[in-house]
Design a protein around this motif. Structure first.
Motif, short mmCIF file in Angstrom:
data_model
loop_
_atom_site.label_atom_id
_atom_site.label_comp_id
_atom_site.label_asym_id
_atom_site.label_seq_id
_atom_site.Cartn_x
_atom_site.Cartn_y
_atom_site.Cartn_z
N THR A 1 0.51 5.03 7.46
CA THR A 1 0.98 3.67 7.22
C THR A 1 2.46 3.55 7.58
O THR A 1 2.88 2.57 8.20
CB THR A 1 0.79 3.27 5.75
OG1 THR A 1 -0.57 3.48 5.39
CG2 THR A 1 1.15 1.81 5.53
N LEU A 2 3.24 4.56 7.20
CA LEU A 2 4.66 4.53 7.51
C LEU A 2 4.88 4.62 9.02
O LEU A 2 5.76 3.97 9.58
CB LEU A 2 5.39 5.67 6.79
CG LEU A 2 5.45 5.52 5.26
CD1 LEU A 2 5.91 6.80 4.60
CD2 LEU A 2 6.37 4.36 4.88
N ALA A 3 4.03 5.44 9.67
CA ALA A 3 4.15 5.58 11.12
C ALA A 3 3.61 4.36 11.84
O ALA A 3 3.84 4.19 13.05
CB ALA A 3 3.39 6.82 11.59
N GLY A 4 2.94 3.49 11.09
CA GLY A 4 2.35 2.31 11.69
C GLY A 4 3.36 1.33 12.25
O GLY A 4 3.02 0.41 12.99
N HIS A 5 4.63 1.54 11.89
CA HIS A 5 5.71 0.74 12.48
C HIS A 5 5.69 0.86 14.00
O HIS A 5 5.85 -0.12 14.72
CB HIS A 5 7.07 1.27 12.00
CG HIS A 5 7.50 0.69 10.69
ND1 HIS A 5 7.68 -0.66 10.51
CD2 HIS A 5 7.78 1.27 9.51
CE1 HIS A 5 8.05 -0.89 9.24
NE2 HIS A 5 8.12 0.26 8.62
N LYS A 6 5.52 2.11 14.44
CA LYS A 6 5.63 2.37 15.88
C LYS A 6 4.29 2.34 16.58
O LYS A 6 4.16 1.87 17.70
CB LYS A 6 6.30 3.74 16.10
CG LYS A 6 7.78 3.72 15.76
CD LYS A 6 8.41 5.09 15.96
CE LYS A 6 9.07 5.22 17.32
NZ LYS A 6 9.52 6.60 17.59
N TRP A 7 3.25 2.89 15.90
CA TRP A 7 1.97 3.02 16.57
C TRP A 7 0.90 2.21 15.86
O TRP A 7 0.61 2.42 14.69
CB TRP A 7 1.53 4.49 16.61
CG TRP A 7 2.48 5.36 17.37
CD1 TRP A 7 2.79 5.28 18.70
CD2 TRP A 7 3.26 6.43 16.83
NE1 TRP A 7 3.70 6.26 19.03
CE2 TRP A 7 4.01 6.98 17.90
CE3 TRP A 7 3.40 7.01 15.56
CZ2 TRP A 7 4.89 8.05 17.74
CZ3 TRP A 7 4.26 8.07 15.40
CH2 TRP A 7 5.01 8.57 16.48
N LYS A 8 0.29 1.30 16.63
CA LYS A 8 -0.77 0.45 16.09
C LYS A 8 -1.94 1.32 15.57
O LYS A 8 -2.53 1.02 14.54
CB LYS A 8 -1.30 -0.50 17.18
CG LYS A 8 -0.63 -1.88 17.20
CD LYS A 8 -1.35 -2.91 16.34
CE LYS A 8 -0.42 -3.53 15.34
NZ LYS A 8 0.37 -4.65 15.90
N ALA A 9 -2.24 2.35 16.35
CA ALA A 9 -3.38 3.19 15.98
C ALA A 9 -3.16 3.86 14.63
O ALA A 9 -4.07 4.00 13.82
CB ALA A 9 -3.63 4.24 17.05
N ALA A 10 -1.89 4.24 14.39
CA ALA A 10 -1.58 4.88 13.11
C ALA A 10 -1.81 3.92 11.96
O ALA A 10 -2.29 4.29 10.90
CB ALA A 10 -0.14 5.38 13.11
N LYS A 11 -1.48 2.65 12.19
CA LYS A 11 -1.66 1.65 11.13
C LYS A 11 -3.14 1.53 10.78
O LYS A 11 -3.52 1.49 9.61
CB LYS A 11 -1.11 0.29 11.59
CG LYS A 11 -1.13 -0.75 10.47
CD LYS A 11 -0.42 -2.02 10.87
CE LYS A 11 -1.40 -2.93 11.58
NZ LYS A 11 -1.70 -4.18 10.92
N LYS A 12 -4.00 1.50 11.85
CA LYS A 12 -5.43 1.40 11.60
C LYS A 12 -5.94 2.63 10.86
O LYS A 12 -6.72 2.52 9.92
CB LYS A 12 -6.20 1.25 12.93
CG LYS A 12 -6.33 -0.15 13.42
CD LYS A 12 -7.71 -0.48 13.96
CE LYS A 12 -8.12 -1.93 13.72
NZ LYS A 12 -7.13 -2.92 14.20
N VAL B 1 -2.26 11.65 3.95
CA VAL B 1 -2.25 11.37 5.39
C VAL B 1 -2.20 9.87 5.64
O VAL B 1 -1.49 9.40 6.55
CB VAL B 1 -3.49 12.01 6.06
CG1 VAL B 1 -3.59 11.56 7.51
CG2 VAL B 1 -3.43 13.51 5.98
N SER B 2 -2.90 9.09 4.81
CA SER B 2 -2.90 7.65 5.04
C SER B 2 -1.51 7.07 4.74
O SER B 2 -1.08 6.11 5.38
CB SER B 2 -3.98 6.96 4.21
OG SER B 2 -3.50 6.62 2.95
N SER C 1 0.82 -1.21 0.00
CA SER C 1 0.00 0.00 0.00
C SER C 1 0.86 1.26 0.00
O SER C 1 0.46 2.27 -0.56
CB SER C 1 -1.00 0.03 1.16
OG SER C 1 -0.41 -0.40 2.35
N THR C 2 2.07 1.20 0.59
CA THR C 2 2.93 2.38 0.56
C THR C 2 3.27 2.75 -0.89
O THR C 2 3.15 3.90 -1.31
CB THR C 2 4.22 2.14 1.35
OG1 THR C 2 3.86 1.74 2.67
CG2 THR C 2 5.08 3.38 1.40
N VAL C 3 3.72 1.72 -1.64
CA VAL C 3 4.08 2.00 -3.03
C VAL C 3 2.85 2.45 -3.82
O VAL C 3 2.90 3.41 -4.59
CB VAL C 3 4.70 0.74 -3.69
CG1 VAL C 3 5.04 1.03 -5.14
CG2 VAL C 3 5.94 0.28 -2.94
#
Lengths: 268, 350
Positions: free
Chosen positions: B285-296, B280-281, B234-236
């Motif tokens: 997604t990139l920040a989702g490494h550290k924060w679960k909430a960010a991934k969601k 923003v998504s 999804s990042t790409v």
């Protein structure tokens, strides 16, 4: 040979709308409601699912050689043109129709089979002239049939039959084309230098490769609500499909790349 | 109540070509009285539209999103299934297949509902017409659904198990088509905006579908390796979507009048929202490494961004079709037939 069409000479149209009436009556089309548009004498405004002939009235503060009105110092002209489905040689509606409802008849005209059309509406968006439309009550798309039923009985279409000045001329396409070119020459000789043909053949209108219902106009096409350089959208689709193929291959590569990289890191 | 034909059926027979037209309301067409000066509408015919309004309702852009996402889910799932050593990606392949199957069924419902005569939906399969993206797409959607169903059935039926992966692979291949053909479809119309950006639309739609597929799958309970897949994918995809989006904007601005519906009005607003959502998504997604909430958040915003993109393109196109001046300007500036045939149509006696 065998291909029929219309040559509409707008210089002899008198704006009587007999063509609109004849078309509605012969095809037993419903009326669209009575409206006052304030657009000169044009209360029809446009072609549609229930209106297959539409007379345009163009009032312009511009002088036009054959019309000496004595108004505004003769800087006033009133043009009439009976608009209709162009029955393009390369028709956008036909090439987009997914059900095969829209066909090319033996007369070269474009015909919508109402017993097959399921109202997907694609033809409405692919027509470069804004002719065909879907009637919401009915669900299907409709347009001028070039009086297919009359053609099969070896008769003249209703509009051409009723036109009192023979502005709408019907016949074999090549004969009409010759007649039209001769008419333009005659008009030029008489000093009506504005006259030209719109859509007479592929060279004249490469985007549609010619119209089976072509026109003799005396102002730019936009004045009559006709596009100046129409094109059947399919002619431009190649690049679109190609880019889709590239993007698809790219995305597949990214998918496999993501999967394989994760697999490797899992084993590590 | 007359059917607006005023034919006395005891005297006349209704056999005209238009006699079958169903009429429910007599006044189907409304007109506003034209009250402007001739100079104000010079260059057009009373500023009336030169093309017909697009007839598609909101179900259609929603279908672009649902069908495209289903296609991309199948593609990613198929890739995972083909590289599925020791069942490492079982969860991803299962959820992707279920999501794609559900999406394909919902797609059929959305499309059939939007038809003028829904009971005739099967007529879409009367012919195969390669010149029509809609015909190609209909056949693709049908085969897509069939292959996915077969693959799912094979996963539950030991007798058919050999068919499971091949069917999934074919569905994945068709899924690529599903994700992009709708971009070709609307580019293949006379609508000025869509025709002008016809090269960018399929790329945008494929990237958008891939982004939303990855986003939605990232919300599913997957294990670490599978999470990596959806994250990278999804990042790409989101990066490609943002790039394709800006290329599309630039192409639309070649003729400023054509770009207007994407910069202002409903279409413009939706387009801006979609750009923000995707950006923003991507960050989330990139920040989702550290924060679960960010991934969601990244997952939800990714899907929302993809849907909004399709709605924006749809609304902007609707407005573009009603703008005669934009159409005429576009063609006068050489972007009509001249672009592909080399010479423009004759528009005067000179």
């Amino acid at each position: 040979m065998g291909h029929k069409g219309f040559f509409t000479d707008t210089t002899i149209c008198i704006g009587c709308k007999a063509c609109e009436v004849a078309c509605k009556q012969w095809n037993q089309l419903p009326d669209d409601g009575l409206a006052f548009t304030g657009m000169s004498y044009d209360n029809t405004a446009a072609l549609g699912a229930s209106t297959w002939r539409h007379v345009a009235f163009v009032e312009a503060p511009a002088s036009f050689t054959p019309q000496m009105t004595g108004l505004m110092g003769d800087g006033f002209s009133w043009l009439f043109s009976s608009d209709v489905c162009k029955h393009c040689v390369r028709a956008g509606c036909l090439e987009g129709c997914p059900t095969g409802s829209i066909i090319r008849t033996e007369f070269g005209s474009v015909y919508v089979q109402p017993d097959i059309c399921n109202g997907c509406g694609y033809c409405v968006s692919t027509c470069p002239f804004g002719v065909i439309d879907r009637r919401e009550d009915d669900g299907r798309a409709w347009k001028c049939t070039l009086c297919y039923d009359r053609l099969k009985a070896d008769m003249t279409p209703a509009c051409a039959k009723s036109c009192p000045t023979e502005s709408i001329q019907f016949g074999d396409l090549d004969e009409l084309q010759n007649r039209a070119r001769a008419r333009v020459q005659t008009l030029h000789d008489r000093g009506v230098s504005e006259a030209y043909l719109y859509g007479v053949d592929a060279e004249n209108q490469p985007g549609t490769e010619g119209l089976n219902a072509f026109f003799l106009l005396v102002d730019k096409p936009e004045a009559y609500n006709l596009p100046p350089d129409p094109v059947v959208p399919t002619k431009k689709a190649g690049e679109s499909w190609r880019n889709m193929a590239f993007a698809a291959v790219g995305m597949a590569a990214i998918a496999f790349g993501s999967v394989l990289s994760a697999r490797r890191s899992r084993q590590a | 109540m007359s059917d607006a034909r005023y034919v006395d059926t005891s005297l006349g027979v209704l056999t005209g070509e238009g006699a079958e037209q169903r009429v429910e309301s007599e006044e189907s067409v409304t007109r506003n009285v034209w009250q402007r000066e001739p100079e104000q509408t010079a260059g057009t015919y009373y500023d009336l539209p030169a093309l017909k309004k697009t007839v598609w309702k909101v179900e259609i852009p929603i279908y672009y999103f649902v069908g495209g996402t289903a296609g991309s889910m199948a593609m990613l799932g198929a890739a995972a299934a083909l590289c599925n050593r020791e069942g490492a990606f079982n969860r991803l392949t299962t959820y992707a297949r279920l999501g794609a199957l559900g999406g394909s069924m919902m797609s059929a419902v959305l499309l059939i509902h939007d038809l003028g005569r829904p009971e005739r939906f099967i007529y879409m399969l009367r012919v195969f017409r390669p010149t029509s993206p809609m015909s190609v797409g209909t056949w693709m959607l049908s085969s897509f659904g069939a292959c996915l169903s077969l693959s799912w059935l094979a996963s539950k039926t030991p007798l058919l198990s050999a068919v499971e992966k091949p069917a999934y692979a074919v569905a994945g291949l068709l899924g690529l088509g599903m994700s992009g053909y709708t971009g070709v479809l609307i580019g293949n119309t006379a609508v000025p905006l869509w025709q002008q950006v016809r090269r960018e639309l399929p790329v945008l739609f494929i990237a958008s579908s891939a982004a939303s597929a990855g986003s939605l799958l990232s919300l599913a309970p997957l294990d670490e390796a599978e999470d990596k897949i959806t994250e990278r994918f999804s990042t790409v995809a989101k990066t490609v979507e943002l790039t394709a989006g800006s290329k599309l904007e630039r192409r639309s601005r070649q003729v400023p009048a054509v770009a207007r519906p994407l910069r202002s009005g409903t279409g413009g607003t939706l387009w801006k929202i979609s750009r923000v959502c995707v950006l923003v998504s991507l960050a989330a997604t990139l920040a989702g490494h550290k924060w679960k909430a960010a991934k969601k958040a990244g997952g939800i915003l990714g899907a929302a961004g993809s849907l909004t993109t399709r709605l924006a393109i749809h609304e902007a196109g609707k407005e573009s079709a009603q703008d005669a001046r934009a159409l005429f300007t576009q063609q006068r500036e050489g972007l009509g037939a001249k672009e592909v045939t080399g010479s423009a149509a004759v528009t005067s006696s000179r």
